[in-house]
Design a protein around this motif. Structure first.
Motif, short mmCIF file in Angstrom:
data_model
loop_
_atom_site.label_atom_id
_atom_site.label_comp_id
_atom_site.label_asym_id
_atom_site.label_seq_id
_atom_site.Cartn_x
_atom_site.Cartn_y
_atom_site.Cartn_z
N SER A 29 3.09 -10.25 11.80
CA SER A 29 1.70 -9.88 11.59
C SER A 29 1.65 -8.84 10.48
CB SER A 29 1.07 -9.32 12.86
OG SER A 29 1.66 -8.09 13.22
N TYR A 30 0.50 -8.76 9.85
CA TYR A 30 0.31 -7.77 8.79
C TYR A 30 -1.16 -7.44 8.69
CZ TYR A 30 -1.16 -11.69 5.84
OH TYR A 30 -1.82 -12.78 5.33
N GLU A 31 -1.44 -6.29 8.07
CA GLU A 31 -2.81 -5.84 7.86
C GLU A 31 -2.96 -5.48 6.39
OE1 GLU A 31 -5.37 -1.85 8.89
OE2 GLU A 31 -3.95 -2.56 10.40
N LEU A 32 -4.06 -5.89 5.80
CA LEU A 32 -4.33 -5.55 4.41
C LEU A 32 -5.30 -4.38 4.32
CD1 LEU A 32 -4.88 -9.07 2.80
CD2 LEU A 32 -2.80 -7.69 2.79
N ARG A 33 -5.10 -3.57 3.31
CA ARG A 33 -6.04 -2.51 2.98
C ARG A 33 -6.08 -2.45 1.45
NH1 ARG A 33 -5.74 3.10 6.01
NH2 ARG A 33 -6.45 1.71 7.65
N ILE B 146 -0.64 -4.87 1.39
CA ILE B 146 -0.17 -4.82 2.77
C ILE B 146 -0.08 -3.35 3.20
CG2 ILE B 146 1.77 -5.23 4.32
CD1 ILE B 146 2.20 -7.88 2.97
N TYR B 147 -0.79 -3.05 4.29
CA TYR B 147 -0.82 -1.70 4.85
C TYR B 147 0.08 -1.62 6.10
CZ TYR B 147 -2.65 2.55 6.96
OH TYR B 147 -2.77 3.80 7.52
N ARG B 148 0.10 -2.67 6.90
CA ARG B 148 0.99 -2.73 8.06
C ARG B 148 1.77 -4.05 8.01
NH1 ARG B 148 -0.24 1.27 11.65
NH2 ARG B 148 -2.38 1.99 11.57
N TRP B 149 3.07 -3.93 8.18
CA TRP B 149 3.98 -5.07 8.21
C TRP B 149 4.75 -4.98 9.51
CZ3 TRP B 149 5.57 -8.69 4.33
CH2 TRP B 149 6.76 -9.35 4.55
N THR B 150 4.66 -5.99 10.34
CA THR B 150 5.38 -5.99 11.61
C THR B 150 6.21 -7.26 11.70
OG1 THR B 150 3.55 -4.79 12.63
CG2 THR B 150 5.15 -5.81 14.12
N HIS C 240 0.85 -1.19 0.00
CA HIS C 240 0.00 0.00 0.00
C HIS C 240 0.89 1.25 0.00
CE1 HIS C 240 -2.99 2.89 1.40
NE2 HIS C 240 -3.91 2.01 0.96
#
Length: 71
Positions: free
Chosen positions: A57-61, A65-69, A24
């Motif tokens: 962990s990760y978050e999709l938007r 991928i919007y957040r990659w940790t 993202h």
């Protein structure tokens, strides 16, 4: 293939067009307690090496991928 594996593979072969599709534009990328914001900053980090750690962990938007940790 899951999206984390796709990102790691694209980063490994320095495939910026693939990474543009996967990451993202307003990405929050955290590794080792340091957070980068924005796809351009992440591209600079990937170009400087070493290869990224897999995301814990990760978050999709919008399918990206919007957040990659990573640890």
């Amino acid at each position: 293939m899951d999206i984390v594996t796709e990102v790691l593979a694209a980063a490994g072969r320095d495939d910026r067009p693939a990474l543009i599709q996967l990451l993202h534009p307003y990405l929050h990328w955290t590794e080792g307690g340091r957070t980068l914001r924005g796809r351009t900053n992440v591209f600079a980090r990937l170009a400087a090496g070493p290869p990224p750690e897999p995301a814990a962990s990760y978050e999709l938007r919008d399918g990206q991928i919007y957040r990659w940790t990573a640890p």
